[in-house]
Enzyme design. Structure first.
Site, PDB file in Angstrom:
ATOM      1  N   GLN A 104    -149.793 -66.361 -83.383  1.00 33.77           N
ATOM      2  CA  GLN A 104    -149.020 -67.585 -83.568  1.00 33.77           C
ATOM      3  C   GLN A 104    -148.663 -68.193 -82.212  1.00 33.77           C
ATOM      4  O   GLN A 104    -147.860 -67.622 -81.476  1.00 33.77           O
ATOM      5  CB  GLN A 104    -147.731 -67.283 -84.338  1.00 33.77           C
ATOM      6  CG  GLN A 104    -146.841 -68.499 -84.550  1.00 33.77           C
ATOM      7  CD  GLN A 104    -145.514 -68.102 -85.199  1.00 33.77           C
ATOM      8  OE1 GLN A 104    -144.903 -67.125 -84.822  1.00 33.77           O
ATOM      9  NE2 GLN A 104    -145.079 -68.876 -86.177  1.00 33.77           N
ATOM     10  N   GLY A 105    -149.248 -69.334 -81.885  1.00 31.08           N
ATOM     11  CA  GLY A 105    -148.977 -69.997 -80.606  1.00 31.08           C
ATOM     12  C   GLY A 105    -148.013 -71.151 -80.771  1.00 31.08           C
ATOM     13  O   GLY A 105    -148.431 -72.316 -80.771  1.00 31.08           O
ATOM     14  N   SER A 142    -144.139 -70.862 -79.529  1.00 37.44           N
ATOM     15  CA  SER A 142    -143.146 -70.869 -78.448  1.00 37.44           C
ATOM     16  C   SER A 142    -143.781 -71.127 -77.086  1.00 37.44           C
ATOM     17  O   SER A 142    -144.907 -70.698 -76.814  1.00 37.44           O
ATOM     18  CB  SER A 142    -142.417 -69.533 -78.389  1.00 37.44           C
ATOM     19  OG  SER A 142    -141.872 -69.223 -79.644  1.00 37.44           O
ATOM     20  N   SER A 193    -147.346 -62.758 -80.054  1.00 35.25           N
ATOM     21  CA  SER A 193    -147.651 -61.407 -80.531  1.00 35.25           C
ATOM     22  C   SER A 193    -149.132 -61.310 -80.881  1.00 35.25           C
ATOM     23  O   SER A 193    -149.697 -62.231 -81.470  1.00 35.25           O
ATOM     24  CB  SER A 193    -146.831 -61.081 -81.788  1.00 35.25           C
ATOM     25  OG  SER A 193    -145.458 -61.327 -81.558  1.00 35.25           O
ATOM     26  N   GLU A 220    -142.610 -67.196 -92.681  1.00 37.04           N
ATOM     27  CA  GLU A 220    -142.278 -66.155 -91.706  1.00 37.04           C
ATOM     28  C   GLU A 220    -140.848 -65.653 -91.918  1.00 37.04           C
ATOM     29  O   GLU A 220    -140.549 -64.484 -91.747  1.00 37.04           O
ATOM     30  CB  GLU A 220    -142.431 -66.719 -90.281  1.00 37.04           C
ATOM     31  CG  GLU A 220    -142.318 -65.651 -89.210  1.00 37.04           C
ATOM     32  CD  GLU A 220    -142.506 -66.193 -87.802  1.00 37.04           C
ATOM     33  OE1 GLU A 220    -142.598 -67.429 -87.634  1.00 37.04           O
ATOM     34  OE2 GLU A 220    -142.535 -65.375 -86.870  1.00 37.04           O
ATOM     35  N   GLU A 248    -128.683 -67.253 -84.045  1.00 36.20           N
ATOM     36  CA  GLU A 248    -127.870 -68.466 -83.896  1.00 36.20           C
ATOM     37  C   GLU A 248    -128.556 -69.644 -84.586  1.00 36.20           C
ATOM     38  O   GLU A 248    -127.899 -70.452 -85.246  1.00 36.20           O
ATOM     39  CB  GLU A 248    -127.653 -68.788 -82.403  1.00 36.20           C
ATOM     40  CG  GLU A 248    -126.737 -67.796 -81.670  1.00 36.20           C
ATOM     41  CD  GLU A 248    -127.377 -66.448 -81.390  1.00 36.20           C
ATOM     42  OE1 GLU A 248    -128.619 -66.391 -81.241  1.00 36.20           O
ATOM     43  OE2 GLU A 248    -126.645 -65.433 -81.346  1.00 36.20           O
TER      44      GLU A 248
END
Ligand SMILES: Cc1cc2nc3c(=O)[nH]c(=O)nc-3n(C[C@H](O)[C@H](O)[C@H](O)COP(=O)(O)OP(=O)(O)OC[C@H]3O[C@@H](n4cnc5c(N)ncnc54)[C@H](O)[C@@H]3O)c2cc1C
Lengths: 339, 393
Positions: free
Chosen positions: B128-129, B131, B163, B246, B376
């Site tokens: 998963q690209g 961030s 990851s 997710e 948060e």
């Protein structure tokens, strides 16, 4: 009223220590060296010994200066902040113990930096005199000439030759240099049958825990002021601001109790209630602040490249070194009302 | 966990028994290797075994190799999977948990026909690209650029915390295709072939010492436009589907795994001495209280997952309530692993597992309040999107 705030003299003392610790022992020395078996701080032993740190717990040092219990806590808070190896604490306690037990040769050797003392953590928590077959975790054994075992019953120095089944273990804190050992000869080189060393060790470890909690707080605040998301510093989000405020409150609370414990020094040593109270609060501050600091750093905080993890791992080690929390809970309630 | 419950129909229970029998007979018995390539092969091999056994993609559409069964059956599968202590999903995680599900709801027929069977057959690893160094919680500020050029998207920029990137074949890649756009507008979700020239991967070690995530650099990487999922400029809405999966459904298996870990902890506390060194730990009031509380919380967590599955059956998506599941899962896991460390006493100083327990699990658990949206951010979503509280600045 006794002084709870840091006096001018103490501030000067602290500054003198900080000049060295910030220069020689920055936290960065422990990053990306996790695989290295070399203890970064033992390499600096000549410096540590020359500075007179190892004799600092003695009633009267060579230089004629006596460090009060509070001074000692301030120094150890600084040691905790820079994550100094626990072998320093082991050696400092070892000097005093050797002196009291009349083992002057050993005491001189430790002060001169020729003999290093590895602190041990008992697996069997019987609290009595160490017996043949008792097992221990020992920190930094391969760098040390002597091992310090303490519990409520007393404290003593042992040599590596008195140990068997010496096994290297992978510690949660990678750089610890940890071994598991079994005692095969239980006759100590020096033994003092009193709880004094144990109380002192617990108090100084608590001070180190607060140092770590403070370092985590400082890191979190600095990051919260610089890292931006959604077009503002993350410290502007109350979720982060309040987290940082709680971190400071924990440091203050734990440090306050450490002062109570340090000032409880009487003819019979430190007050066990105050020491145990300091320990559980310092552990709480150190573990929670370390985790909060990781959280404030986001993904970065979860990496081996960021110093945040170091404070969590050290807090974990020191917590166990001073005895698991439940043991202290029981002591806290076993004592008479503190008010 | 052996308690019978009455939440499932007799047919569901028959299905459960079949799953249980098959898993018992077919789950891998060899330990998962510790090297990246070895793990890739092990995880994919196990996925292939499931496919060949007729168990892959239980709730995925039949035409793409799935079984086309209701989500509740998928849930039963996960429960039995965890109970059988079958291997962690590992490198198949992104493809199975959110890559595939995103394609099912948003991709073209060609894209689905090409990719979904590969995922189910254990032929490919996805990553998963999303961030970037400057865009984590604030994903919509991302800056990796995609320029449209003769039938391709030419990508330049950098992703981080990716990851499995080092062992992946395809990636959910989110890029900015409209250079003049800001925030949610002008983003595109594209399938990136990780073997394309111009991609460089740098490993990042995490704090427990594993190499799990990476930095990924894109230098004029040319991806065919046919790989765009949804439309160019619609990437934010596709990415929200991905995050929904997710944060939500991925926990169906995690929750039961966690409950089983707690049962092991209780068993441990019954036979190992507690703080007084004499009586078993479970006789210590504090430990007993914490264990009891966690047992109650585990059951509640299970109910949250059931509620979510019902909601998806009804509305098609986990909704913002997925954030409650994520948050509760993450914090319960942290409390439980902390308790495990406390129960270990001084042995917690070691990494080595004692009857399956290690304090390292506590350290590792800290990832769950950061990844897939920090605690948060989950709280902000709950407050703003469920409760309708005013948005902060
Ligand atoms: C183990 C792990 C695996 C990961 N895997 C992947 C992956 O495969 N692919 C991928 O794309 N990403 C992945 N991530 C990245 C993850 O999604 C981000 O780390 C996360 O979104 C947080 O972003 P950040 O790290 O930039 O932290 P920041 O966004 O910089 O956050 C720093 C702190 O500020 C707080 N904060 C930020 N904004 C607000 C706000 N508005 N209100 C209150 N607090 C706020 C955060 O909660 C956090 O505490 C992974 C992360 C981890 C830890």
């Amino acid at each position: 009223m006794m002084q709870f705030t840091v006096s001018d003299d103490q501030a000067q003392l602290l500054e003198a220590f900080q000049r060295v610790t910030r220069e020689e022992f920055p936290a960065s020395r422990l990053i990306s060296r996790v695989e290295s078996p070399l203890n970064q701080d033992v390499v600096k032993w000549p410096v540590i010994s020359q500075l007179g740190w190892l004799e600092l717990l003695l009633p009267e040092t060579g230089a004629g200066h006596a460090y009060s219990s509070v001074d000692q806590c301030l120094v150890h808070r600084e040691f905790g902040q820079c994550l100094l190896t626990p072998v320093v604490l082991g050696s400092m306690l070892g000097v005093g113990l050797a002196m009291q037990a009349g083992a002057n040769v050993e005491a001189q050797a430790i002060m001169a930096g020729r003999m290093k003392v590895a602190p041990a953590i008992a697996c069997e928590r019987h609290g009595g005199r160490p017996a043949v077959g008792d097992r221990f975790y020992v920190v930094g054994l391969s760098d040390c000439e002597s091992v310090l075992i303490w519990n409520d019953g007393g404290a003593g120095l042992f040599t590596a030759a008195q140990l068997t089944d010496i096994t290297v273990v992978q510690a949660v804190e990678e750089s610890l240099g940890l071994h598991r050992v079994t005692l095969k000869d239980a006759k100590p080189q020096a033994w003092m049958a009193s709880a004094a060393t144990s109380q002192q060790a617990t108090l100084l470890i608590s001070a180190q825990l607060v140092g770590g909690a403070q370092a985590a707080l400082d890191m979190a605040v600095a990051y919260a002021k610089t890292r931006e998301q959604f077009g503002q510093q993350i410290g502007a989000f109350q979720a982060i601001k309040h987290k940082c405020s709680d971190m400071l409150a924990r440091v203050e609370v734990a440090w306050g109790q450490i002062m109570m414990a340090a000032l409880s020094q009487g003819d019979n040593g430190l007050d066990p209630f105050h020491v145990s109270a300091a320990k559980v609060l310092a552990t709480d501050a150190a573990l929670k602040n370390a985790a909060a600091n990781i959280q404030v750093h986001g993904g970065m905080g979860f990496t081996a490249e960021c110093a945040a993890q170091l404070y969590l791992k050290r807090a974990h080690t020191l917590d166990l070194m001073a005895g698991p929390g439940r043991e202290h809970h029981l002591r806290i309630l076993a004592s008479e009302s503190p008010v | 966990m052996s308690k019978k419950n009455h939440l499932f129909s007799p047919e569901d229970e028959r299905f459960r028994q079949q799953v249980r029998d098959w898993l018992e007979a077919s789950k891998p018995r060899t330990p998962r290797p510790s090297d990246a390539q070895g793990q890739r092969e092990y995880d994919l091999g196990w996925q292939r075994t499931q496919y060949e056994g007729g168990w892959a993609g239980i709730a995925w559409p039949k035409e793409y190799g799935g079984l086309g069964l209701p989500l509740i059956r998928q849930l039963i599968w996960y429960e039995e999977y965890a109970r059988a202590e079958a291997p962690h999903v590992g490198a198949s995680m992104v493809g199975l948990n959110h890559g595939g599900p995103t394609l099912i709801v948003r991709a073209s027929d060609e894209q689905k026909a090409f990719h979904l069977p590969k995922i189910l057959k254990g032929e490919v690893v996805w990553s998963q690209g999303f961030s970037e160094p400057g865009s984590g919680s604030d994903l919509a500020s991302l800056r990796t650029k995609g320029r449209v050029e003769d039938g391709h998207l030419v990508v330049n920029g950098q992703k981080i915390w990716t990851s499995y990137a080092h062992i992946s074949d395809y990636q959910e890649l989110l890029v900015r295709t409209d250079p003049d756009s800001s925030r949610h507008r002008g983003l595109t979700w594209i399938i990136c072939d990780m073997k394309l020239p111009g991609i460089t991967i740098r490993p990042i070690r995490n704090m427990v010492g594993d190499h799990h995530f990476n930095e990924v650099f894109y230098d004029n990487v040319r991806i065919p436009l046919a790989n765009v999922v949804g439309q160019i400029g619609e990437g934010w809405s596709v990415a929200m589907s991905t995050l929904g999966f997710e944060r939500g459904t991925a926990h169906a298996r995690d929750q039961i795994e966690l409950s089983l870990e707690l049962e092991k902890l209780i068993a441990y506390a019954k036979v190992h001495p507690g703080p007084d060194g004499v009586r078993p730990a479970i006789k210590d009031d504090e430990f007993a209280g914490r264990l009891a509380m966690l047992r109650a919380e585990m059951s509640a967590l299970r109910s949250l997952v059931y509620t979510m599955v019902s909601r998806i059956e009804k509305t098609g998506s986990p909704g913002p309530e997925g954030s409650i599941v994520r948050l509760y899962f993450a914090e319960t896991k942290q409390r439980m692993t902390r308790l495990a460390a406390d129960l270990l006493g001084v042995a917690a100083i070691e990494r080595h597992r004692v009857e399956g327990l290690s304090a390292l699990d506590y350290l590792n658990s800290l990832r769950f309040t950061i990844s897939a949206g920090t605690a948060e951010i989950q709280r902000n979503i709950i407050g703003e999107r469920i409760l309708g509280l005013p948005r902060g600045k």
